[in-house]
Each structure stands twice: as C-alpha cells, then as structure tokens.
Write an enzyme that holds these catalytic residues in place. Structure first.
Site, PDB file in Angstrom:
ATOM      1  N   ASP A 208       2.730   3.165   4.666  1.00 48.22           N
ATOM      2  CA  ASP A 208       2.433   5.274   5.078  1.00 48.22           C
ATOM      3  C   ASP A 208       2.101   5.333   6.123  1.00 48.22           C
ATOM      4  OD1 ASP A 208       1.063   4.123   2.640  1.00 48.22           O
ATOM      5  OD2 ASP A 208       0.747   5.939   1.905  1.00 48.22           O
TER       6      ASP A 208
ATOM      7  N   GLU B 274       0.752   3.573  -0.419  1.00 48.77           N
ATOM      8  CA  GLU B 274      -0.943   3.229  -0.975  1.00 48.77           C
ATOM      9  C   GLU B 274      -1.837   4.803  -0.952  1.00 48.77           C
ATOM     10  OE1 GLU B 274      -5.169   2.930  -0.577  1.00 48.77           O
ATOM     11  OE2 GLU B 274      -3.787   3.812   1.066  1.00 48.77           O
TER      12      GLU B 274
HETATM   13 NI    NI Z   1      -5.733   2.810   4.144  1.00 49.71          NI
END
Ligand code: NI
Length: 373
Positions: free
Chosen positions: A71, A128
C-alpha cells in the site's frame, strides 16, 4: 530482461500508480497477473486486495513465507522523479512499491531454482499503513497455516545502501491509536466567560500529555505519545464547541502498553474539566511489537553475510508482527540511503537496494528450505 532491471521497471510502474490502504485493487491485480505470467505458481486472493502465491515442490519439507506490503500513503508527491505518482494526493512514500517489486523478482528467481523440498509462499499484504492493518485479515484467511518460518524486509533510507539489519529480539514497537474529543459550550470569542473554550483546553491537553512519558512511565521503558492532528473551529471570532485530537502511542513492554490509555484518559479528562469542558477518549490497540526470533534471525544473518549492520530498535510499528505471532521469523531492514525520511513528500530510495533485497529474499528462502528440509 535481467531480473534486476525487471524489478526496477515493476517498482516504477507501481510508483506511478499508488493506492491507499484497503483500496489496493489495481496493485493486487497487477501483482496477481504478473505472478500468473511467471507460470508455476498457485495464485490466490486471500482478501479483496491481497495476493498469495504458492510455489510447491511437491516434496516434503518446510514451508517458508516471504512477505511484502503493497500500500501507499495519502501524501502529495514532491520527489521530482520522472516516474512520480500519477494519482494526486497519493504516493509510495514508504518504499512499499519496492517491497512489492522485490518479492515479484524473488518469485521469478526462485521459480528458476532447483528446490530441495517444501513450499515457498509469497505474501503480498495490503494495508500495512492503516490500523488495524491487513496482515491480520490474511492470517485469518489461513495464509500462515503450516508456515515454519516467515521473513520480510523494509527498505530503509536512514541506513546507507549496501547495509542490511537483522536484529534478534524486539525490533519495532507496538503502535496504538487514540482520538480525544473535547466538548464544551461554544460561543462568542469576545465573551469567553459565557462559553467553554475547547481550543484552550485542547492546547493544555497536548501539553499535559507530554508529561506521561516524562513523568509517569518507567524511564527504562521506551514509550511515545504523539498528537498528530488537532482540529477545532472555523472562524476567528467564534469559540468552537468541539476540538478533536488524534494521535498514536508506541511502546515495547506489555505493561507499559496497557498503562498508556489509562494515563491519557486521566490527563485528558482532568485537564478538560479544569477548563470547564469534558473530554472523551477512543483508544484502539493496533499492532503488537515486531519481535524477531533468534534462530530465524541467525539464518537471515547468514544470508546477509558481510553486509550485516546494526541498528537500534525503532519506535515505528509494522503489522508484520501479526505474521510473527503464527510462526518464528525475522523482519530485516535494507539500506536504501536517501535524504528524506519515510512518509515525506520528497522521499526517494536508492534503487540499487532493490537488487539486494530481491537476492536476500531468494537467499533466505533457499537457506531455510535447505537447512530445514
Ligand atoms: Ni513502510
């Protein structure tokens, strides 16, 4: 095309097309299609925007999982690179584009290898950057079932190119999040005695929160309390009825972690009351600390060889920890020497680090299969 050039090309494509956490639809499609194109892998979609690929030898042996996060961040890019983001307000400002490309490169390399036995799983993890994170969804979907060792890495610009860190024990902090809503009677800015000043209260709360780490937490236990946003009011002559603060806490020790929400609530509600306002705390536990397994770390250190460097644990968090709760493993940092810090609009990596990171994935997998088969 040579794998190293291919990885750079993949990385630049991903860099042009960043997607935010939980919305990595194009990224996941690109990853899945690229993996399918390599042939010889079983490609699955454990969740809507994550990808799992299995390379099975069909012979007995351990299962090794390699993980990359995919991401990007809600940051407007100012890096000046020719392959800059084509999506306004979004940027790969943490290097996850590189992580994704390196793991794709490793899949290509490992497919060309003679493997002793066992299985390699490639985990392309969404989200994340945004609690509660994507790792736990993937774990719930079963991607860690039967895994004997999990390895992941992060490109790290504060570390010079050519150096790699794999440190046993606690390495990255627990990352938790809070929101404080301060409410009171709004009113006329020229008549403060007829209102309750939520802005003055919020400012005092921010100052008061600094005393938690300074005065209330064991000085030998690392902790961070950061207020990252403060929003209140629209006009210079109006006292707003609400001020909202959001922030994050970081810690390693479990008791310290448990203590933080209680201390934040105590400071916020008491300081708010002293200003005639009230405060309400919404606290969310996010990522557990990243704690590297000593045996797995020794294996990764062998793969790193003389590039091994040391780095103190950092208060950044990463939901790689969710995978570590299901198998021993190691999270390494790969030097990608750059001028600007991660999450900065001018963030850039040294692309030479991509070849190193790709090879390390391959090495770790080969070594694990070799030693554990
Ligand atoms: Ni990172």
């Amino acid at each position: 095309m040579e794998v190293d050039d291919q990885v750079v090309e993949w990385r630049r494509h991903l860099h042009r097309h960043p997607e935010p956490s939980f919305e990595e639809h194009e990224t996941a499609r690109f990853v899945a299609e690229t993996l399918e194109g390599l042939g010889g892998l079983n490609v699955e979609r454990p969740t809507e925007t994550s990808v799992l690929a299995r390379l099975s030898t069909g012979r007995p042996g351990p299962t090794v999982a390699l993980r990359a996060d995919i991401d990007a961040l809600p940051i407007a890019e100012e890096s000046g690179v020719e392959f800059a983001s084509e999506r306004p307000g979004l940027m790969h400002a943490c290097g996850h584009d590189g992580h994704t490309a390196m793991l794709l490169g490793a899949a290509r390399e490992l497919l060309a290898q003679e493997l002793p036995g066992g299985e390699i799983r490639f985990l392309f993890q969404h989200a994340e950057e945004l609690a509660p994170g994507g790792a736990r969804d993937m774990v719930a979907a079963g991607v860690m079932d039967g895994v004997d060792l999990v390895y992941g890495c992060h490109l790290w610009t504060p570390l010079e190119y050519g150096k790699v860190v794999a440190r046993p024990g606690p390495f990255m902090a627990a990352a938790d999040f809070f929101k404080l809503t301060v409410t009171g009677r709004g009113g006329h800015a020229g008549l403060p005695h007829t209102a309750d000043d939520t802005i003055a209260a919020a400012a005092a709360i921010v100052t008061g929160l600094q005393h938690i780490v300074a005065r209330r937490i064991d000085p030998l236990q690392p902790a961070v309390v950061t207020v990252g946003s403060l929003h209140a009011g629209d006009a210079p002559n109006v006292i707003p009825g609400e001020a909202v603060l959001t922030g994050t806490t970081r810690s390693f020790d479990a008791a310290t972690r448990e203590q933080l929400p209680r201390l934040i609530e105590q400071v916020a509600t008491s300081v708010a009351a002293a200003h005639g306002t009230s405060a309400e705390l919404d606290y969310r536990f996010g990522y557990t600390p990243v704690v590297n397994d000593p045996t797995a770390t020794a294996l990764v250190q062998d793969a790193i060889g003389d590039r091994l460097a040391d780095l103190k644990p950092i208060m950044g968090g990463d939901d790689f920890s969710a995978f570590l709760q299901h198998a021993p493993g190691c999270y390494a940092f790969i030097g990608a020497g750059g001028e600007f810090p991660h999450h900065h609009p001018r963030f850039r990596i040294d692309e030479r680090a991509l070849a190193l990171g790709t090879r390390l994935h391959v090495q770790v997998a080969l070594q694990a299969l070799g030693e554990m088969t």
